[in-house]
Motif scaffolding. Structure first.
Motif, short mmCIF file in Angstrom:
data_model
loop_
_atom_site.label_atom_id
_atom_site.label_comp_id
_atom_site.label_asym_id
_atom_site.label_seq_id
_atom_site.Cartn_x
_atom_site.Cartn_y
_atom_site.Cartn_z
N ALA A 14 0.83 -1.21 0.00
CA ALA A 14 0.00 0.00 0.00
C ALA A 14 0.86 1.26 0.00
O ALA A 14 0.56 2.24 -0.69
CB ALA A 14 -0.93 0.00 1.21
N VAL A 15 1.95 1.23 0.78
CA VAL A 15 2.85 2.39 0.83
C VAL A 15 3.49 2.62 -0.54
O VAL A 15 3.54 3.74 -1.04
CB VAL A 15 3.94 2.18 1.90
N ALA A 16 3.97 1.55 -1.14
CA ALA A 16 4.62 1.67 -2.44
C ALA A 16 3.68 2.28 -3.47
O ALA A 16 4.05 3.22 -4.20
CB ALA A 16 5.11 0.29 -2.92
N GLU A 17 2.46 1.78 -3.54
CA GLU A 17 1.51 2.30 -4.54
C GLU A 17 1.13 3.75 -4.23
O GLU A 17 0.99 4.56 -5.15
CB GLU A 17 0.26 1.42 -4.58
N ALA A 18 0.96 4.07 -2.96
CA ALA A 18 0.59 5.44 -2.59
C ALA A 18 1.71 6.42 -2.95
O ALA A 18 1.45 7.51 -3.47
CB ALA A 18 0.27 5.52 -1.10
N VAL A 19 2.96 6.04 -2.67
CA VAL A 19 4.10 6.91 -2.97
C VAL A 19 4.25 7.07 -4.49
O VAL A 19 4.46 8.19 -5.00
CB VAL A 19 5.40 6.35 -2.36
N ILE A 20 4.13 5.97 -5.22
CA ILE A 20 4.25 6.03 -6.68
C ILE A 20 3.20 6.96 -7.27
O ILE A 20 3.51 7.81 -8.12
CB ILE A 20 4.12 4.61 -7.29
N GLU A 21 1.95 6.84 -6.82
CA GLU A 21 0.89 7.69 -7.36
C GLU A 21 1.04 9.15 -6.92
O GLU A 21 0.72 10.06 -7.67
CB GLU A 21 -0.47 7.15 -6.94
N GLU A 22 1.54 9.36 -5.70
CA GLU A 22 1.75 10.73 -5.21
C GLU A 22 2.84 11.43 -6.02
O GLU A 22 2.72 12.62 -6.36
CB GLU A 22 2.15 10.70 -3.74
N LEU A 23 3.89 10.69 -6.34
CA LEU A 23 5.03 11.29 -7.03
C LEU A 23 4.91 11.26 -8.55
O LEU A 23 5.64 11.97 -9.24
CB LEU A 23 6.32 10.58 -6.62
N ARG A 24 4.01 10.43 -9.08
CA ARG A 24 3.94 10.25 -10.53
C ARG A 24 3.80 11.58 -11.31
O ARG A 24 4.59 11.86 -12.22
CB ARG A 24 2.80 9.31 -10.91
N PRO A 25 2.81 12.44 -10.97
CA PRO A 25 2.68 13.68 -11.75
C PRO A 25 3.87 14.63 -11.57
O PRO A 25 4.23 15.35 -12.50
CB PRO A 25 1.38 14.30 -11.23
N ILE A 26 4.46 14.60 -10.38
CA ILE A 26 5.63 15.45 -10.12
C ILE A 26 6.80 14.97 -10.97
O ILE A 26 7.49 15.78 -11.62
CB ILE A 26 6.03 15.41 -8.63
N ARG A 27 7.02 13.68 -10.98
CA ARG A 27 8.12 13.11 -11.76
C ARG A 27 7.93 13.40 -13.25
O ARG A 27 8.87 13.84 -13.94
CB ARG A 27 8.21 11.61 -11.50
N GLU A 28 6.72 13.16 -13.76
CA GLU A 28 6.47 13.35 -15.19
C GLU A 28 6.66 14.81 -15.60
O GLU A 28 7.30 15.09 -16.61
CB GLU A 28 5.05 12.87 -15.53
N ARG A 29 6.11 15.74 -14.82
CA ARG A 29 6.23 17.16 -15.17
C ARG A 29 7.68 17.63 -15.02
O ARG A 29 8.16 18.43 -15.84
CB ARG A 29 5.30 17.99 -14.29
N THR A 30 8.38 17.14 -14.00
CA THR A 30 9.78 17.52 -13.80
C THR A 30 10.63 17.08 -14.99
O THR A 30 11.44 17.84 -15.51
CB THR A 30 10.34 16.90 -12.51
N LEU A 31 10.42 15.85 -15.43
CA LEU A 31 11.19 15.35 -16.57
C LEU A 31 10.87 16.13 -17.84
O LEU A 31 11.76 16.35 -18.68
CB LEU A 31 10.93 13.85 -16.76
N GLU A 32 9.63 16.55 -17.99
CA GLU A 32 9.26 17.39 -19.14
C GLU A 32 10.03 18.71 -19.11
O GLU A 32 10.56 19.16 -20.13
CB GLU A 32 7.76 17.68 -19.11
#
Length: 325
Positions: free
Chosen positions: A270-288
């Motif tokens: 549950a922690v892994a999925e929550a962290v992945i989803e929390e960080l996903r938009p940040i990671r994607e926009r940062t890489l852009e």
């Protein structure tokens, strides 16, 4: 009212930095608030110039990706033409004993992790640079933890001393305690904080880690052999850390999120999925943003110009009152 907050690119941003500060800035920031990447502060201990440059850009991109208004963000070194003379004026107003009392200098200068490396003068004087950061922007409030409150107090002392000796130039800032944040600990050793400059990153969840890497790190998190699914930080620090991270991602308390799990494995999933989803938009926009250096440079230039404009009149006043302009 202006609040000023800074973050140092001493290493890659981790989930504790994001949940504890960056996300809160994006959610709760006022249009008058200011945020900066304090890259000059990262020079007080041994560093690599190329890494510093890259981490500064990465951190700037993360702040923007998190949703902080771009024109409220700037990079500290872009203000060097102002910070240089202002820091010198403030150093000439600061007593040696006042600088020597700074707890962080005592602790970092005694750190033996860089055996044989001389202690830098910048480590001794950087609280004065921090005072210049604050006073140049006319900040009314500086949200800080206990480890930085002493530095804000020095800024207050120097502002009052200059105003009383030479004439009114500075707003006297005050330290404020930010809202309680998630207490994120290293997944490999819950007795220490998650640290972006840690030598061993096995227990550190970086904001730009790939989802699979985040998942592996969480699954390897150290817990205990008690097999009791309760939130007990003193007795089960590893499990408590996971529950605190999960609670922060879900905007719930650790005691709320523990209900419904039947094993440590389920908690970790549950922690892994929550962290992945929390960080996903940040990671994607940062890489852009990092993939579009022209746009990132444009954003940086706008923020730097706005910060420079805010401080220009104040610096002119300070130099005139100090007798050097």
């Amino acid at each position: 009212m202006t609040r000023l907050s800074g973050i140092t690119p001493s290493g890659p941003v981790h989930v504790g930095n994001y949940l504890g500060a960056i996300r809160r800035w994006a959610r709760e920031g006022d249009p008058a608030d200011l945020y900066f990447v304090s890259d000059l502060h990262a020079m007080t201990t041994p560093y690599h110039p190329q890494k510093l440059r890259g981490r500064t850009r990465e951190l700037l991109a993360i702040l923007i990706a998190a949703g902080i208004e771009p024109d409220t963000v700037f990079v500290q070194s872009d203000l060097l033409p102002q910070l240089g003379p202002l820091t010198w004026v403030l150093e000439c107003a600061c007593a040696f004993g006042e600088a020597a009392r700074m707890t962080q200098f005592k602790e970092k200068s005694a750190d033996r992790s860089h055996e044989g490396t001389p202690v830098r003068v910048g480590l001794f004087t950087y609280p004065v640079l921090m005072a210049a950061d604050i006073l140049l922007q006319g900040a009314d409030e500086v949200p800080v933890g206990d480890d930085q409150a002493q530095h804000v107090e020095l800024a207050r002392v120097l502002a009052r001393r200059f105003n009383g000796t030479y004439g009114e130039a500075f707003v006297v800032p005050r330290a404020v305690t930010p809202p309680a944040a998630a207490r994120v600990r290293d997944l490999a050793d819950a007795t220490r904080k998650m640290d972006k400059s840690a030598s061993d990153s096995a227990g550190v969840l970086f904001a730009l880690d790939e989802p699979d890497l985040l998942r592996r790190k969480v699954k390897r998190a150290v817990t205990d052999s008690l097999a009791r699914l309760e939130y007990r930080p003193d007795e089960q620090p590893g499990l408590a850390n996971l529950l605190e991270i999960l609670g922060a991602c879900l905007d719930k308390s650790p005691r709320e999120v523990v209900a419904g799990f039947s094993s440590y494995g389920e908690v970790k999933d549950a922690v892994a999925e929550a962290v992945i989803e929390e960080l996903r938009p940040i990671r994607e926009r940062t890489l852009e943003l990092l993939a579009d250096p022209t746009e990132l440079d444009r954003i940086r230039a706008v923020g730097g110009a706005r910060a420079t404009g805010r401080g220009s009149h104040r610096l002119t006043t300070v130099l005139r009152l100090a007798g050097v302009a």
